[in-house]
Scaffold this motif. Structure first.
Motif, short mmCIF file in Angstrom:
data_model
loop_
_atom_site.label_atom_id
_atom_site.label_comp_id
_atom_site.label_asym_id
_atom_site.label_seq_id
_atom_site.Cartn_x
_atom_site.Cartn_y
_atom_site.Cartn_z
N GLY A 193 0.79 -1.23 0.00
CA GLY A 193 0.00 0.00 0.00
C GLY A 193 0.82 1.28 0.00
N LYS A 194 2.11 1.19 -0.32
CA LYS A 194 2.97 2.38 -0.30
C LYS A 194 3.06 3.07 -1.65
CE LYS A 194 5.81 0.64 3.53
NZ LYS A 194 7.17 0.23 3.96
N ASP A 195 2.58 2.42 -2.69
CA ASP A 195 2.67 2.98 -4.04
C ASP A 195 1.29 3.33 -4.56
OD1 ASP A 195 5.59 2.61 -4.51
OD2 ASP A 195 5.05 0.51 -4.20
N ASP A 196 1.24 4.19 -5.58
CA ASP A 196 -0.05 4.64 -6.08
C ASP A 196 -0.56 3.73 -7.19
OD1 ASP A 196 1.28 5.39 -8.43
OD2 ASP A 196 1.42 7.49 -7.84
N TYR A 197 -1.76 4.05 -7.66
CA TYR A 197 -2.37 3.24 -8.71
C TYR A 197 -1.56 3.26 -10.00
CZ TYR A 197 -6.71 1.80 -6.41
OH TYR A 197 -7.63 1.19 -5.59
N GLY A 198 -0.83 4.34 -10.24
CA GLY A 198 0.00 4.39 -11.43
C GLY A 198 1.06 3.30 -11.43
N ASP A 199 1.76 3.18 -10.31
CA ASP A 199 2.79 2.14 -10.19
C ASP A 199 2.17 0.75 -10.23
OD1 ASP A 199 4.96 3.98 -9.83
OD2 ASP A 199 4.25 4.32 -7.79
N ALA A 200 1.09 0.56 -9.50
CA ALA A 200 0.43 -0.75 -9.47
C ALA A 200 -0.09 -1.11 -10.86
CB ALA A 200 -0.70 -0.75 -8.46
N GLY A 223 -9.46 -24.09 8.38
CA GLY A 223 -8.50 -23.00 8.22
C GLY A 223 -8.87 -22.12 7.04
N ASP A 224 -8.46 -20.88 7.12
CA ASP A 224 -8.74 -19.90 6.08
C ASP A 224 -7.58 -19.88 5.08
OD1 ASP A 224 -9.29 -17.72 4.49
OD2 ASP A 224 -9.48 -16.28 6.13
N PRO A 225 -7.81 -20.21 3.80
CA PRO A 225 -6.72 -20.19 2.82
C PRO A 225 -6.06 -18.83 2.65
CG PRO A 225 -8.60 -21.40 1.96
CD PRO A 225 -9.06 -20.72 3.21
N TRP A 226 -6.75 -17.76 3.08
CA TRP A 226 -6.18 -16.42 2.96
C TRP A 226 -5.70 -15.87 4.30
CZ3 TRP A 226 -8.63 -12.53 -0.96
CH2 TRP A 226 -8.54 -13.06 -2.26
N ALA A 227 -5.52 -16.73 5.29
CA ALA A 227 -5.10 -16.26 6.61
C ALA A 227 -3.77 -15.52 6.57
CB ALA A 227 -5.03 -17.44 7.58
N ALA A 228 -2.88 -15.93 5.67
CA ALA A 228 -1.54 -15.32 5.59
C ALA A 228 -1.43 -14.29 4.47
CB ALA A 228 -0.49 -16.42 5.39
N LEU A 229 -2.57 -13.82 3.96
CA LEU A 229 -2.55 -12.89 2.82
C LEU A 229 -1.69 -11.67 3.08
CD1 LEU A 229 -3.96 -12.28 -0.01
CD2 LEU A 229 -5.50 -10.82 1.30
N ARG A 230 -1.73 -11.15 4.29
CA ARG A 230 -1.02 -9.90 4.60
C ARG A 230 0.33 -10.14 5.28
NH1 ARG A 230 -2.65 -6.26 1.24
NH2 ARG A 230 -4.83 -6.70 0.74
N ALA A 231 0.80 -11.38 5.28
CA ALA A 231 2.04 -11.70 6.00
C ALA A 231 3.27 -11.13 5.31
CB ALA A 231 2.18 -13.21 6.14
N ASN A 232 3.27 -11.09 3.98
CA ASN A 232 4.48 -10.68 3.25
C ASN A 232 4.10 -9.94 1.97
OD1 ASN A 232 7.25 -10.50 2.68
ND2 ASN A 232 7.17 -12.38 1.44
N PRO A 233 3.48 -8.76 2.10
CA PRO A 233 3.03 -8.05 0.91
C PRO A 233 4.19 -7.52 0.08
CG PRO A 233 2.77 -6.67 2.84
CD PRO A 233 3.17 -8.02 3.34
N ALA A 234 3.95 -7.34 -1.20
CA ALA A 234 4.97 -6.86 -2.11
C ALA A 234 4.93 -5.34 -2.22
CB ALA A 234 4.77 -7.48 -3.49
N ASN A 235 6.04 -4.77 -2.68
CA ASN A 235 6.11 -3.35 -2.98
C ASN A 235 6.12 -3.21 -4.50
OD1 ASN A 235 8.07 -0.87 -3.72
ND2 ASN A 235 6.91 -0.40 -1.87
N ALA A 236 5.11 -2.52 -5.04
CA ALA A 236 4.94 -2.45 -6.49
C ALA A 236 6.14 -1.81 -7.18
CB ALA A 236 3.67 -1.67 -6.81
N THR A 237 6.69 -0.73 -6.62
CA THR A 237 7.81 -0.05 -7.25
C THR A 237 9.04 -0.93 -7.31
OG1 THR A 237 7.00 2.11 -6.51
CG2 THR A 237 9.31 1.97 -7.13
#
Length: 288
Positions: A171-178, A266-280
């Motif tokens: 969430g550190k980059d804008d929609y342009g980068d994404a 178990g929730d298959p998305w439980a770890a969704l926010r564990a290691n997010p990427a940086n778009a830039t």
């Protein structure tokens, strides 16, 4: 919370399910709220409301209504045309909106504090009618590319006819980068698999290939929330799945009645926010 008209049948009985009432729907969201809320909280929300049954149809509603209580928070966004969206912040506000008939939840890929900075890339895999086998195949190809780029990849059914592959962002980059990043990744997929996947918007130009819709990762665009119901016969859910399940699931085969039992495992998305990427960072590495 008192449920209004809990006896109202929203999903009439069919070969695959007994009739499902409004009371059943509110009870479903109450039971699975802990799985729903992480990806719904603080996002501008568009509701697909069904005030009667799915047979009689529903409608989309972006604007928060004047009669909503104060605990249903709002955010006003847009340029010349501004929209004041409802925002879910907790279990109470979620269940209130569901009780209003808003049981299909369409969310932005960003949150209200940083509305121009998405925290997810959404690859919307839209196959031709009756070709879910193609969606499965393209999903596997998409994951292979994301693995190659060392990007986390999560998948869910849409509850309709396709699949969503989701890459969490920090969430550190804008929609342009994404947007640049998802476009670059999509072009690689098309170059590698031109017989399977296309970016052609018009059906007449797709030639039986799967349409890779990138429009969900854009300001103001929405995608159906994980664990949201869909307004289709049988009460299907847009259900997070394990990659190992891909060969056996169908796009609308996981229903309201199935999800509580699945979450017990178990929730298959439980770890969704564990290691997010940086778009830039990823885009920089990709364009070297």
């Amino acid at each position: 919370m008192d449920v209004t008209h809990p006896e109202r049948v929203v999903f009439p009985s069919s070969d695959s399910s007994a009739g499902i009432t409004k009371g059943d729907i509110v009870a479903y969201y109450a039971l699975v709220a802990d799985a729903v809320l992480p990806e719904v909280i603080d996002r501008p929300l568009t509701l697909e409301r069904y005030t009667k049954s799915i047979v009689e149809g529903g409608f989309y509603q972006k604007h928060a209504q004047k009669h909503y209580p104060a605990f249903v928070e709002r955010v006003t966004l847009g340029g010349k045309t501004k929209v004041t969206y409802p925002v879910v912040t907790d279990r109470e506000s979620l269940l209130y909106l569901v009780n209003q008939g808003g049981f299909v939840l369409h969310i932005w890929s960003s949150r209200r504090a940083t509305p121009m900075q998405p925290d997810a890339l959404i690859f919307d895999l839209d196959p031709p009618e009756g070709r879910f086998d193609l969606a499965r195949e393209v999903a596997v190809k998409t994951k292979a590319l994301l693995d190659e780029m060392q990007l986390p990849a999560f998948i869910k059914t849409t509850g309709s006819k396709g699949l969503h592959v989701v890459v969490p962002l920090d969430g550190k980059d804008d929609y342009g980068d994404a947007g640049q990043l998802i476009s670059a990744l999509a072009k690689i997929l098309v170059q590698r698999h031109p017989d399977l996947v296309t970016l052609e918007f018009y059906k007449k130009d797709r030639g039986g290939r799967l349409y890779l819709d990138l429009g969900r990762t854009a300001p103001g665009a929405t995608f159906v929330a994980p664990y949201s119901l869909r307004g289709r016969p049988g009460a299907p859910v847009s259900a997070p799945i394990e990659w190992s399940e891909l060969a056996t699931v169908t796009p609308d085969g996981i229903t309201l009645r199935d999800v509580p039992h699945r979450l017990e495992r178990g929730d298959p998305w439980a770890a969704l926010r564990a290691n997010p990427a940086n778009a830039t960072d990823v885009l920089r590495a990709l364009l070297r």
